[in-house]
Design a protein around this motif. Structure first.
Motif, PDB file in Angstrom:
ATOM      1  N   LEU A   1       0.843  -1.186   0.000  1.00 54.03           N
ATOM      2  CA  LEU A   1       0.000   0.000   0.000  1.00 54.03           C
ATOM      3  C   LEU A   1       0.881   1.239   0.000  1.00 54.03           C
ATOM      4  O   LEU A   1       1.962   1.232   0.581  1.00 54.03           O
ATOM      5  CB  LEU A   1      -0.880   0.007   1.257  1.00 54.03           C
ATOM      6  CG  LEU A   1      -1.950   1.056   1.336  1.00 54.03           C
ATOM      7  CD1 LEU A   1      -3.056   0.746   0.332  1.00 54.03           C
ATOM      8  CD2 LEU A   1      -2.540   1.085   2.724  1.00 54.03           C
TER       9      LEU A   1
ATOM     10  N   CYS B   1      -1.474  -0.693   5.868  1.00 54.43           N
ATOM     11  CA  CYS B   1      -0.627  -1.791   5.435  1.00 54.43           C
ATOM     12  C   CYS B   1      -0.585  -2.877   6.512  1.00 54.43           C
ATOM     13  O   CYS B   1      -0.774  -4.065   6.231  1.00 54.43           O
ATOM     14  CB  CYS B   1       0.776  -1.256   5.149  1.00 54.43           C
ATOM     15  SG  CYS B   1       1.755  -2.252   4.038  1.00 54.43           S
TER      16      CYS B   1
ATOM     17  N   ASN C   1       5.778  -0.576  -0.618  1.00 50.33           N
ATOM     18  CA  ASN C   1       5.678  -0.796   0.809  1.00 50.33           C
ATOM     19  C   ASN C   1       5.027  -2.131   1.123  1.00 50.33           C
ATOM     20  O   ASN C   1       4.154  -2.590   0.399  1.00 50.33           O
ATOM     21  CB  ASN C   1       4.846   0.321   1.444  1.00 50.33           C
ATOM     22  CG  ASN C   1       5.349   1.681   1.043  1.00 50.33           C
ATOM     23  OD1 ASN C   1       6.526   1.962   1.169  1.00 50.33           O
ATOM     24  ND2 ASN C   1       4.469   2.502   0.526  1.00 50.33           N
ATOM     25  N   SER C   2       5.464  -2.755   2.230  1.00 47.11           N
ATOM     26  CA  SER C   2       4.847  -4.019   2.613  1.00 47.11           C
ATOM     27  C   SER C   2       4.925  -4.239   4.110  1.00 47.11           C
ATOM     28  O   SER C   2       5.803  -3.718   4.785  1.00 47.11           O
ATOM     29  CB  SER C   2       5.540  -5.189   1.895  1.00 47.11           C
ATOM     30  OG  SER C   2       6.869  -5.319   2.345  1.00 47.11           O
TER      31      SER C   2
END
Length: 128
Positions: free
Chosen positions: A5, A18, A119-120
């Motif tokens: 996200l 996220c 991003n994660s």
């Protein structure tokens, strides 16, 4: 479980979403998470938003342990997520902070928030 996200540096809402989506999609409870390898690049904006997101998502959990791999090995840019995922799985046998301690990890979370919205939040749990 991985959830990607865009992160909003203005509000930190992207970090919260996220983490929450990773928890939701994995079926894990926030109470199950007892170890977090944070992104923590030592930037005032990024670190503060991630810290606030952790408080929002996990509250004041005294059993939660947080670590930053970058503080020990530096920022590996594109390789950071992979190296930190391995650290989240392997390096929790002995955590060093104010005191050395062993941690029985129920669920580990590894955050990676990169340039351009890559991003994660990744959750790891022992196979049963």
């Amino acid at each position: 479980m991985v959830f990607f996200l865009l992160m909003s540096l203005e509000t930190g809402a992207g970090v919260i979403l996220c983490i929450e989506k990773a928890l939701e999609q994995s079926g894990m409870s926030r109470e199950d998470v007892n170890y977090i390898n944070v992104h923590a690049t030592s930037t005032p904006a990024g670190d503060l938003k991630e810290y606030n997101a952790l408080i929002h998502c996990f509250g004041q959990n005294p059993d939660l342990r947080v670590n930053s791999t970058k503080s020990m090995i530096g920022h590996l840019l594109g390789a950071s997520g992979a190296v930190e995922a391995v650290a989240a799985v392997q390096d929790t046998k002995l955590l060093v902070g104010p005191k050395k301690e062993r941690l029985d990890v129920k669920v580990a979370l590894s955050n990676s928030f990169g340039f351009g919205g890559h991003n994660s939040s990744v959750l790891f749990a022992p196979y049963k």
